[in-house]
Motif scaffolding. Structure first.
Motif, PDB file in Angstrom:
ATOM      1  N   GLY A 136       8.417   2.104  -1.002  1.00 45.53           N
ATOM      2  CA  GLY A 136       7.177   1.613  -1.597  1.00 45.53           C
ATOM      3  C   GLY A 136       6.313   2.734  -2.145  1.00 45.53           C
ATOM      4  O   GLY A 136       5.502   2.510  -3.048  1.00 45.53           O
ATOM      5  N   PHE A 137       6.493   3.943  -1.629  1.00 44.21           N
ATOM      6  CA  PHE A 137       5.685   5.087  -2.071  1.00 44.21           C
ATOM      7  C   PHE A 137       5.955   5.472  -3.521  1.00 44.21           C
ATOM      8  O   PHE A 137       5.158   6.203  -4.126  1.00 44.21           O
ATOM      9  CB  PHE A 137       5.966   6.305  -1.177  1.00 44.21           C
ATOM     10  CG  PHE A 137       7.336   6.904  -1.352  1.00 44.21           C
ATOM     11  CD1 PHE A 137       7.544   7.930  -2.252  1.00 44.21           C
ATOM     12  CD2 PHE A 137       8.414   6.429  -0.627  1.00 44.21           C
ATOM     13  CE1 PHE A 137       8.810   8.485  -2.427  1.00 44.21           C
ATOM     14  CE2 PHE A 137       9.683   6.977  -0.784  1.00 44.21           C
ATOM     15  CZ  PHE A 137       9.882   8.004  -1.690  1.00 44.21           C
ATOM     16  N   THR A 138       7.046   4.993  -4.103  1.00 44.41           N
ATOM     17  CA  THR A 138       7.366   5.358  -5.488  1.00 44.41           C
ATOM     18  C   THR A 138       6.521   4.594  -6.504  1.00 44.41           C
ATOM     19  O   THR A 138       6.475   4.977  -7.675  1.00 44.41           O
ATOM     20  CB  THR A 138       8.848   5.099  -5.786  1.00 44.41           C
ATOM     21  OG1 THR A 138       9.127   3.693  -5.654  1.00 44.41           O
ATOM     22  CG2 THR A 138       9.751   5.878  -4.837  1.00 44.41           C
ATOM     23  N   ALA A 139       5.846   3.521  -6.084  1.00 40.59           N
ATOM     24  CA  ALA A 139       5.005   2.744  -7.008  1.00 40.59           C
ATOM     25  C   ALA A 139       3.759   3.542  -7.383  1.00 40.59           C
ATOM     26  O   ALA A 139       3.337   4.460  -6.671  1.00 40.59           O
ATOM     27  CB  ALA A 139       4.606   1.416  -6.371  1.00 40.59           C
ATOM     28  N   GLU A 140       3.153   3.200  -8.511  1.00 38.20           N
ATOM     29  CA  GLU A 140       1.880   3.806  -8.898  1.00 38.20           C
ATOM     30  C   GLU A 140       0.778   3.211  -8.024  1.00 38.20           C
ATOM     31  O   GLU A 140       0.651   1.987  -7.933  1.00 38.20           O
ATOM     32  CB  GLU A 140       1.594   3.546 -10.373  1.00 38.20           C
ATOM     33  CG  GLU A 140       2.594   4.188 -11.321  1.00 38.20           C
ATOM     34  CD  GLU A 140       2.600   5.705 -11.220  1.00 38.20           C
ATOM     35  OE1 GLU A 140       1.538   6.290 -10.899  1.00 38.20           O
ATOM     36  OE2 GLU A 140       3.665   6.308 -11.446  1.00 38.20           O
ATOM     37  N   MET A 141      -0.016   4.044  -7.408  1.00 35.39           N
ATOM     38  CA  MET A 141      -1.020   3.582  -6.460  1.00 35.39           C
ATOM     39  C   MET A 141      -2.129   2.794  -7.161  1.00 35.39           C
ATOM     40  O   MET A 141      -2.563   3.145  -8.261  1.00 35.39           O
ATOM     41  CB  MET A 141      -1.613   4.770  -5.705  1.00 35.39           C
ATOM     42  CG  MET A 141      -2.560   4.379  -4.588  1.00 35.39           C
ATOM     43  SD  MET A 141      -3.189   5.814  -3.667  1.00 35.39           S
ATOM     44  CE  MET A 141      -1.700   6.275  -2.754  1.00 35.39           C
ATOM     45  N   ALA A 142      -2.593   1.723  -6.496  1.00 37.43           N
ATOM     46  CA  ALA A 142      -3.688   0.895  -7.007  1.00 37.43           C
ATOM     47  C   ALA A 142      -4.910   1.059  -6.108  1.00 37.43           C
ATOM     48  O   ALA A 142      -4.788   1.378  -4.923  1.00 37.43           O
ATOM     49  CB  ALA A 142      -3.266  -0.567  -7.056  1.00 37.43           C
ATOM     50  N   TRP A 143      -6.100   0.844  -6.668  1.00 37.49           N
ATOM     51  CA  TRP A 143      -7.324   0.920  -5.870  1.00 37.49           C
ATOM     52  C   TRP A 143      -7.301  -0.147  -4.775  1.00 37.49           C
ATOM     53  O   TRP A 143      -7.006  -1.314  -5.050  1.00 37.49           O
ATOM     54  CB  TRP A 143      -8.544   0.714  -6.752  1.00 37.49           C
ATOM     55  CG  TRP A 143      -8.919   1.931  -7.533  1.00 37.49           C
ATOM     56  CD1 TRP A 143      -8.507   2.268  -8.788  1.00 37.49           C
ATOM     57  CD2 TRP A 143      -9.780   2.985  -7.096  1.00 37.49           C
ATOM     58  NE1 TRP A 143      -9.051   3.476  -9.171  1.00 37.49           N
ATOM     59  CE2 TRP A 143      -9.844   3.946  -8.150  1.00 37.49           C
ATOM     60  CE3 TRP A 143     -10.501   3.227  -5.923  1.00 37.49           C
ATOM     61  CZ2 TRP A 143     -10.594   5.105  -8.059  1.00 37.49           C
ATOM     62  CZ3 TRP A 143     -11.258   4.394  -5.827  1.00 37.49           C
ATOM     63  CH2 TRP A 143     -11.299   5.313  -6.883  1.00 37.49           C
ATOM     64  N   PRO A 144      -7.644   0.223  -3.547  1.00 36.63           N
ATOM     65  CA  PRO A 144      -7.652  -0.768  -2.468  1.00 36.63           C
ATOM     66  C   PRO A 144      -8.908  -1.633  -2.466  1.00 36.63           C
ATOM     67  O   PRO A 144      -8.920  -2.710  -1.845  1.00 36.63           O
ATOM     68  CB  PRO A 144      -7.579   0.098  -1.207  1.00 36.63           C
ATOM     69  CG  PRO A 144      -8.250   1.369  -1.610  1.00 36.63           C
ATOM     70  CD  PRO A 144      -7.891   1.587  -3.052  1.00 36.63           C
ATOM     71  N   ALA A 145      -9.969  -1.163  -3.105  1.00 38.10           N
ATOM     72  CA  ALA A 145     -11.224  -1.920  -3.146  1.00 38.10           C
ATOM     73  C   ALA A 145     -12.066  -1.409  -4.302  1.00 38.10           C
ATOM     74  O   ALA A 145     -11.835  -0.311  -4.834  1.00 38.10           O
ATOM     75  CB  ALA A 145     -11.992  -1.773  -1.830  1.00 38.10           C
ATOM     76  N   ARG A 146     -13.061  -2.212  -4.680  1.00 38.45           N
ATOM     77  CA  ARG A 146     -13.986  -1.822  -5.742  1.00 38.45           C
ATOM     78  C   ARG A 146     -15.337  -1.499  -5.127  1.00 38.45           C
ATOM     79  O   ARG A 146     -15.828  -2.221  -4.263  1.00 38.45           O
ATOM     80  CB  ARG A 146     -14.145  -2.945  -6.761  1.00 38.45           C
ATOM     81  CG  ARG A 146     -12.852  -3.315  -7.478  1.00 38.45           C
ATOM     82  CD  ARG A 146     -13.100  -4.425  -8.475  1.00 38.45           C
ATOM     83  NE  ARG A 146     -11.866  -4.853  -9.139  1.00 38.45           N
ATOM     84  CZ  ARG A 146     -11.816  -5.774 -10.081  1.00 38.45           C
ATOM     85  NH1 ARG A 146     -12.936  -6.378 -10.471  1.00 38.45           N
ATOM     86  NH2 ARG A 146     -10.664  -6.103 -10.635  1.00 38.45           N
ATOM     87  N   GLY A 147     -15.935  -0.407  -5.592  1.00 34.63           N
ATOM     88  CA  GLY A 147     -17.243  -0.027  -5.083  1.00 34.63           C
ATOM     89  C   GLY A 147     -17.582   1.401  -5.443  1.00 34.63           C
ATOM     90  O   GLY A 147     -16.836   2.090  -6.146  1.00 34.63           O
ATOM     91  N   ARG A 148     -18.703   1.860  -4.957  1.00 34.16           N
ATOM     92  CA  ARG A 148     -19.175   3.213  -5.219  1.00 34.16           C
ATOM     93  C   ARG A 148     -18.441   4.214  -4.336  1.00 34.16           C
ATOM     94  O   ARG A 148     -18.253   3.979  -3.142  1.00 34.16           O
ATOM     95  CB  ARG A 148     -20.687   3.286  -4.950  1.00 34.16           C
ATOM     96  CG  ARG A 148     -21.294   4.680  -5.121  1.00 34.16           C
ATOM     97  CD  ARG A 148     -22.804   4.637  -4.873  1.00 34.16           C
ATOM     98  NE  ARG A 148     -23.118   4.141  -3.535  1.00 34.16           N
ATOM     99  CZ  ARG A 148     -23.197   4.929  -2.463  1.00 34.16           C
ATOM    100  NH1 ARG A 148     -22.976   6.240  -2.577  1.00 34.16           N
ATOM    101  NH2 ARG A 148     -23.498   4.423  -1.278  1.00 34.16           N
ATOM    102  N   ILE A 149     -18.009   5.327  -4.908  1.00 36.12           N
ATOM    103  CA  ILE A 149     -17.371   6.378  -4.127  1.00 36.12           C
ATOM    104  C   ILE A 149     -18.462   7.124  -3.356  1.00 36.12           C
ATOM    105  O   ILE A 149     -19.304   7.796  -3.953  1.00 36.12           O
ATOM    106  CB  ILE A 149     -16.579   7.352  -5.016  1.00 36.12           C
ATOM    107  CG1 ILE A 149     -15.535   6.591  -5.838  1.00 36.12           C
ATOM    108  CG2 ILE A 149     -15.921   8.436  -4.165  1.00 36.12           C
ATOM    109  CD1 ILE A 149     -14.579   5.771  -5.017  1.00 36.12           C
ATOM    110  N   SER A 150     -18.461   7.004  -2.033  1.00 38.48           N
ATOM    111  CA  SER A 150     -19.517   7.606  -1.213  1.00 38.48           C
ATOM    112  C   SER A 150     -19.019   8.792  -0.390  1.00 38.48           C
ATOM    113  O   SER A 150     -19.820   9.455   0.283  1.00 38.48           O
ATOM    114  CB  SER A 150     -20.119   6.548  -0.278  1.00 38.48           C
ATOM    115  OG  SER A 150     -19.112   5.973   0.543  1.00 38.48           O
ATOM    116  N   GLY A 151     -17.733   9.057  -0.421  1.00 40.45           N
ATOM    117  CA  GLY A 151     -17.178  10.194   0.312  1.00 40.45           C
ATOM    118  C   GLY A 151     -15.830  10.562  -0.263  1.00 40.45           C
ATOM    119  O   GLY A 151     -15.069   9.677  -0.674  1.00 40.45           O
TER     120      GLY A 151
END
Length: 269
Positions: A136-151
């Protein structure tokens, strides 16, 4: 994203055959996950550690936050020829992040909490140490959630004025109940309620690659469940050591925490 190609000369007795090659996506750098492909039957070791190579030749390499300026890649070709290559590892600069207002017990836990934390660390180490055959690691990674990057990954954290270990994940701030999805296809290797991480899930994506989703308000996927990329697995919350609702999302190669952000699309979509 850069695609680096390492050409390996063919042995003298096989000059009629095309040169063998190892290809990978990404650049070896501090905090980087590099995914590559070699000729089937190739054996690899990074800095002395054996690297799983799939029957189709897929493999993954991880370089920690403070990795030295170079790495040693040992290669045994399918026909038995061996060689060692030195890989330059790019150095990165890290931010300093100050967080105030945490409950004192979350900064300096008591004796009972420390016993719990020790047990939880052992459970996490077991889940993150898996060496499964999945790809599964060979797939292109997708965002796990939408929101502001705080860290961000790698920043040195100072909690209530006390220096602590670096931050080994990407924080996405969003309201409690915001959906959290699997960034890659895989299997849920751990599900639990932890002292620092709160409600968390760990997904195994094969070859030592795993992702962690923490501070959830609810876990929707169960331990052992196989999930597709983009499948909803939880909801953002404020459990564990937090100052507000957010998802702590981390990427690892076995026990080595890596930076997921370079692998994610520029836009959250």
């Amino acid at each position: 994203m850069m695609r680096r190609r390492l050409l390996l000369a063919a042995p003298a007795l096989l000059l009629a055959r095309p040169a063998l090659a190892i290809t990978w996506r990404g650049v070896p750098a501090q905090g980087a996950l590099v995914r590559g492909q070699a000729a089937p039957g190739t054996r690899l070791a990074l800095d002395g550690r054996a690297v799983r190579v799939a029957p189709q030749g897929h493999f993954a390499l991880g370089f920690g936050r403070d990795h030295d300026a170079s790495a040693s890649l040992s290669i045994t070709h399918p026909e038995g020829r061996r060689e060692t290559r030195r890989l330059p590892v790019e150095k990165r600069d890290w931010d300093v992040q100050r967080i105030a207002g945490l409950p004192p017990a979350m900064v300096t836990p008591g004796e009972a909490a420390l016993r719990r934390i020790t047990d939880e660390r052992a459970r996490l180490a077991a889940a993150r140490g898996l060496d499964a055959a999945g790809t599964g690691f060979t797939a292109e990674m997708a965002w796990p959630a939408r929101g502001r990057i705080s860290g961000v990954y790698g920043s040195q954290r100072i909690l209530n004025g006390q220096p602590r270990q670096p931050h080994y994940g990407l924080d996405v701030a969003a309201p409690t109940g915001t959906p959290v999805a699997a960034a890659l296809p895989g299997r849920v290797s751990l599900s639990g309620d932890f002292y620092f991480f709160g409600q968390l899930l760990v997904l195994d994506h094969g070859h030592g690659v795993n992702t962690l989703y923490a501070h959830l308000s609810e876990r929707l996927a169960r331990e052992g469940q196989v999930v597709a990329q983009g499948e909803r697995i939880g909801l953002i919350g404020a459990t564990g050591r937090v100052t507000g609702p957010h998802l702590h999302f981390s990427l690892s190669w076995y026990q080595t925490f890596l930076d997921p952000q370079p692998l994610l699309p520029r836009e959250q979509g």
